[in-house]
Design a protein around this motif. Structure first.
Motif: not given
Length: 244
Positions: A88-93, A128-133, A138-139, A217-220
């Protein structure tokens, strides 16, 4: 966070600028872009996906919030050997694992607060501060390929933005999953010198070589969220001139 809500009224697409507080805004940001069939080859080169039939149903036309459009995402089928929660994490997987990209169709805009309208932009500075997004950026990051996009200034003059020497723009975004399918949102950032005379905000435009980094690349992610977009060319059919 300022978000813009797009409603359909009386069968006509009508744009309504709003914040979560319900206060009226000026004009919304990045509420229309153009997708041209000539982008198909460009998208194939980026995704290395040769066997898809994106041509079916795709015309040279303007794309509005609520429309379905081509989006570049991580090739989720590669997650078949990943534990269930990570699927379910999509790209971050598989960020940083050299994963591949694919093209899919998604609807532009998340269902708005209270089910009213569509939220189709998000501010890169606070996403990153908004629950909707938060989970989506992230993923499930995405890139939206466009030929050009439009913006209007305070005098309601329409400007077209392109990139010199390129027939494609890559806009950073992300997507979420809903009962009726996947929906994407386009990220905006502070306007650079090429956009500032027209609007204080602009889409977060990526360079071609950053497409894979943004999606995989989550690090980027935070670094790319904070970058200044490249300078763009702007054109206006009629721009009001002042004598003083």
């Amino acid at each position: 966070l300022r978000v813009w809500v797009y409603n359909t009224v009386g069968g006509q697409n009508a744009a309504i600028g709003m914040e979560y507080s319900g206060k009226a805004g000026r004009n919304f940001m990045c509420g229309r872009y153009h997708f041209s069939a000539e982008l198909l080859d460009e998208i194939r080169d980026v995704t290395e996906q040769k066997d898809w039939k994106l041509e079916l149903g795709v015309l040279d036309r303007d794309i509005h919030p609520g429309d379905t459009a081509p989006v570049i995402v991580a090739a989720l089928e590669e997650a078949s050997n990943v534990p269930a929660p990570a699927k379910n994490a999509g790209a971050a997987s598989y960020a940083g694992r050299g994963g591949s990209l694919r093209v899919c169709r998604q609807k532009w805009g998340y269902p708005g607060p209270g089910g009213k309208g569509l939220v189709f932009n998000a501010r890169s500075e606070s996403v990153f501060e908004k629950r909707m997004f938060r989970d989506s950026v992230s993923m499930r990051r995405a890139v939206i390929p466009v030929s050009w996009f439009y913006e209007w200034n305070k005098n309601k003059e329409k400007f077209t933005f392109t990139k010199e020497g390129s027939r494609i723009l890559f806009l950073a975004g992300f997507y979420g999953r809903y009962e009726d399918g996947e929906h994407f949102v386009i990220l905006t950032t502070q306007a650079n010198a090429s956009m500032a005379p027209v609007h204080s905000r602009m889409p977060l435009v990526l360079e071609r070589e950053q497409v894979r980094e943004w999606i995989l690349d989550s690090a980027k992610t935070k670094e790319l969220l904070g970058q200044e977009p490249p300078q763009l060319e702007r054109d206006c059919e009629y721009e009001q001139q002042t004598l003083f």
